[in-house]
Motif scaffolding. Structure first.
Motif, PDB file in Angstrom:
ATOM      1  N   GLY A 113      -8.772   9.846   1.515  1.00  0.00           N
ATOM      2  CA  GLY A 113      -8.405  10.380   0.109  1.00  0.00           C
ATOM      3  C   GLY A 113      -7.063  10.001  -0.521  1.00  0.00           C
ATOM      4  O   GLY A 113      -7.040  10.012  -1.727  1.00  0.00           O
ATOM      5  N   VAL A 114      -6.172   9.665   0.191  1.00  0.00           N
ATOM      6  CA  VAL A 114      -4.829   9.699  -0.217  1.00  0.00           C
ATOM      7  C   VAL A 114      -4.183   8.278   0.135  1.00  0.00           C
ATOM      8  O   VAL A 114      -2.996   7.912  -0.467  1.00  0.00           O
ATOM      9  CB  VAL A 114      -4.167  10.716   0.365  1.00  0.00           C
ATOM     10  N   LYS A 115      -4.915   7.535   1.042  1.00  0.00           N
ATOM     11  CA  LYS A 115      -3.960   6.113   1.360  1.00  0.00           C
ATOM     12  C   LYS A 115      -3.860   5.278  -0.028  1.00  0.00           C
ATOM     13  O   LYS A 115      -2.749   4.522   0.099  1.00  0.00           O
ATOM     14  CB  LYS A 115      -4.893   5.557   2.453  1.00  0.00           C
ATOM     15  N   LEU A 116      -4.943   5.264  -0.758  1.00  0.00           N
ATOM     16  CA  LEU A 116      -4.396   4.518  -2.003  1.00  0.00           C
ATOM     17  C   LEU A 116      -3.379   4.841  -2.797  1.00  0.00           C
ATOM     18  O   LEU A 116      -2.648   4.221  -3.572  1.00  0.00           O
ATOM     19  CB  LEU A 116      -5.934   4.289  -2.868  1.00  0.00           C
ATOM     20  N   ARG A 117      -3.098   6.391  -3.089  1.00  0.00           N
ATOM     21  CA  ARG A 117      -2.111   6.709  -3.832  1.00  0.00           C
ATOM     22  C   ARG A 117      -0.767   6.553  -3.044  1.00  0.00           C
ATOM     23  O   ARG A 117       0.078   6.073  -3.793  1.00  0.00           O
ATOM     24  CB  ARG A 117      -2.313   8.077  -3.909  1.00  0.00           C
ATOM     25  N   ILE A 118      -0.863   6.580  -1.693  1.00  0.00           N
ATOM     26  CA  ILE A 118       0.412   6.162  -0.887  1.00  0.00           C
ATOM     27  C   ILE A 118       0.619   4.679  -1.151  1.00  0.00           C
ATOM     28  O   ILE A 118       1.862   4.398  -1.202  1.00  0.00           O
ATOM     29  CB  ILE A 118       0.168   6.460   0.623  1.00  0.00           C
ATOM     30  N   ALA A 119      -0.076   3.791  -0.980  1.00  0.00           N
ATOM     31  CA  ALA A 119      -0.152   2.533  -1.039  1.00  0.00           C
ATOM     32  C   ALA A 119       0.662   2.162  -2.619  1.00  0.00           C
ATOM     33  O   ALA A 119       1.607   1.334  -2.598  1.00  0.00           O
ATOM     34  CB  ALA A 119      -1.217   1.652  -0.876  1.00  0.00           C
ATOM     35  N   SER A 120       0.026   2.936  -3.587  1.00  0.00           N
ATOM     36  CA  SER A 120       0.641   2.396  -5.078  1.00  0.00           C
ATOM     37  C   SER A 120       2.008   2.804  -5.162  1.00  0.00           C
ATOM     38  O   SER A 120       2.700   2.578  -5.708  1.00  0.00           O
ATOM     39  CB  SER A 120      -0.431   2.772  -6.186  1.00  0.00           C
ATOM     40  N   HIS A 121       2.234   4.197  -4.630  1.00  0.00           N
ATOM     41  CA  HIS A 121       3.428   4.563  -4.431  1.00  0.00           C
ATOM     42  C   HIS A 121       4.615   3.712  -3.783  1.00  0.00           C
ATOM     43  O   HIS A 121       5.802   3.289  -4.263  1.00  0.00           O
ATOM     44  CB  HIS A 121       3.756   5.984  -4.177  1.00  0.00           C
ATOM     45  N   ILE A 122       4.457   3.373  -2.764  1.00  0.00           N
ATOM     46  CA  ILE A 122       5.202   2.384  -2.169  1.00  0.00           C
ATOM     47  C   ILE A 122       5.247   1.108  -2.780  1.00  0.00           C
ATOM     48  O   ILE A 122       6.367   0.515  -2.806  1.00  0.00           O
ATOM     49  CB  ILE A 122       4.568   1.900  -0.448  1.00  0.00           C
ATOM     50  N   ARG A 132      -0.184  -6.213  -3.265  1.00  0.00           N
ATOM     51  CA  ARG A 132       0.609  -6.702  -2.349  1.00  0.00           C
ATOM     52  C   ARG A 132       0.761  -5.501  -1.016  1.00  0.00           C
ATOM     53  O   ARG A 132       1.593  -5.755   0.240  1.00  0.00           O
ATOM     54  CB  ARG A 132       1.891  -7.106  -2.617  1.00  0.00           C
ATOM     55  N   VAL A 133       0.415  -4.411  -1.094  1.00  0.00           N
ATOM     56  CA  VAL A 133       0.735  -3.320  -0.100  1.00  0.00           C
ATOM     57  C   VAL A 133      -0.704  -2.855   0.093  1.00  0.00           C
ATOM     58  O   VAL A 133      -1.630  -2.079  -0.712  1.00  0.00           O
ATOM     59  CB  VAL A 133       1.504  -2.243  -0.834  1.00  0.00           C
ATOM     60  N   ASN A 134      -0.893  -2.664   1.533  1.00  0.00           N
ATOM     61  CA  ASN A 134      -2.061  -1.925   2.049  1.00  0.00           C
ATOM     62  C   ASN A 134      -1.574  -0.843   2.923  1.00  0.00           C
ATOM     63  O   ASN A 134      -0.741  -1.116   3.887  1.00  0.00           O
ATOM     64  CB  ASN A 134      -3.019  -3.086   2.762  1.00  0.00           C
ATOM     65  N   VAL A 135      -2.427   0.312   2.919  1.00  0.00           N
ATOM     66  CA  VAL A 135      -2.066   1.251   3.909  1.00  0.00           C
ATOM     67  C   VAL A 135      -3.561   1.766   4.630  1.00  0.00           C
ATOM     68  O   VAL A 135      -4.448   1.893   3.904  1.00  0.00           O
ATOM     69  CB  VAL A 135      -1.727   2.575   3.453  1.00  0.00           C
ATOM     70  N   LYS A 136      -3.488   1.768   5.766  1.00  0.00           N
ATOM     71  CA  LYS A 136      -4.743   2.012   6.595  1.00  0.00           C
ATOM     72  C   LYS A 136      -4.556   3.180   7.132  1.00  0.00           C
ATOM     73  O   LYS A 136      -3.299   3.477   7.673  1.00  0.00           O
ATOM     74  CB  LYS A 136      -5.059   0.834   7.435  1.00  0.00           C
ATOM     75  N   ALA A 137      -5.511   3.957   7.724  1.00  0.00           N
ATOM     76  CA  ALA A 137      -5.298   5.077   8.704  1.00  0.00           C
ATOM     77  C   ALA A 137      -6.224   5.166   9.878  1.00  0.00           C
ATOM     78  O   ALA A 137      -7.435   4.733   9.582  1.00  0.00           O
ATOM     79  CB  ALA A 137      -5.782   6.355   7.636  1.00  0.00           C
ATOM     80  N   LYS A 138      -5.721   5.578  11.012  1.00  0.00           N
ATOM     81  CA  LYS A 138      -6.415   5.582  12.148  1.00  0.00           C
ATOM     82  C   LYS A 138      -6.313   6.820  12.751  1.00  0.00           C
ATOM     83  O   LYS A 138      -5.040   7.465  12.745  1.00  0.00           O
ATOM     84  CB  LYS A 138      -6.026   4.753  13.294  1.00  0.00           C
ATOM     85  N   THR A 139      -7.143   7.413  13.484  1.00  0.00           N
ATOM     86  CA  THR A 139      -7.094   8.759  14.131  1.00  0.00           C
ATOM     87  C   THR A 139      -6.629   8.398  15.889  1.00  0.00           C
ATOM     88  O   THR A 139      -6.572   7.155  16.137  1.00  0.00           O
ATOM     89  CB  THR A 139      -8.499   9.636  14.269  1.00  0.00           C
ATOM     90  N   GLY A 140      -6.321   9.321  16.464  1.00  0.00           N
ATOM     91  CA  GLY A 140      -6.268   9.050  18.094  1.00  0.00           C
ATOM     92  C   GLY A 140      -7.403   9.528  18.789  1.00  0.00           C
ATOM     93  O   GLY A 140      -7.372   9.628  20.092  1.00  0.00           O
ATOM     94  N   GLU A 141      -8.561   9.692  18.140  1.00  0.00           N
ATOM     95  CA  GLU A 141      -9.819   9.816  18.708  1.00  0.00           C
ATOM     96  C   GLU A 141      -9.771  11.116  19.755  1.00  0.00           C
ATOM     97  O   GLU A 141     -10.353  11.346  20.886  1.00  0.00           O
ATOM     98  CB  GLU A 141     -10.338   8.756  19.701  1.00  0.00           C
TER      99      GLU A 141
END
Ligand code: MG
Length: 167
Positions: A113-122, A132-141
């Protein structure tokens, strides 16, 4: 000029421990959570990985050389300063960011829910258009230090080109 003189790639990685008490700060964005990252500065693991990717791409060393964690002036420091300064080094050497791709490794909180907001802030911090900025999120399972919420890690990779090549 040769291609090698005109394009550069840089890689960054960072790890910080999760400790009790929120909010969590990631990519310069405050996220409601009951833990935060511990470190000498504000411990923004994502901004640190990006800073290292930028410095690496122009052969300018790493974040620890520019901003030592033994220096009192860096205690509690806003990591926005680090990424902006690294981008200044990139600019001074005649380069511009083509694109930046990042991964945040966090079991919680869920970042979808926040990765797009983080990417646009960066993107704003780096004076880039949002695409030009992409932020992805992964868990550690549920496994390892990430999956058991002892740490959050981040990786970043950046492509630079000589400024005159980008229109
Ligand atoms: Mg760090």
């Amino acid at each position: 000029m040769t291609l090698a003189a005109n394009i550069r790639i840089g890689l960054g990685h960072d790890t910080h421990r999760l400790v009790p008490g929120g909010p969590l700060r990631l990519g310069g964005v405050e996220i409601p959570f009951d833990r935060h990252l511990d470190g000498h500065s504000d411990a923004d693991v994502l901004l640190h990985a990006i800073t290292d990717a930028l410095l690496g791409a122009v052969g300018a060393g790493d974040i620890g050389e520019l901003f030592p964690n033994t220096a009192e002036e860096n205690r509690g420091r806003d990591s926005t300063d680090f990424i902006v300064e690294a981008n200044n080094v990139v600019t001074q050497r005649g380069f511009e960011i083509v694109n930046l791709d990042c991964i945040v490794f966090a079991e919680q909180p869920k970042l979808s829910g926040v990765k797009l907001r983080i990417a646009s802030h960066i993107a704003r911090l780096l004076n880039l258009s949002g695409d030009r900025v992409n932020v992805k999120a992964k868990t550690g399972e549920g496994l390892g230090t990430i999956g058991t919420m002892q740490v959050i890690e981040a990786q970043a990779i950046v492509l630079l080109a000589k400024r005159e090549l980008i229109s």
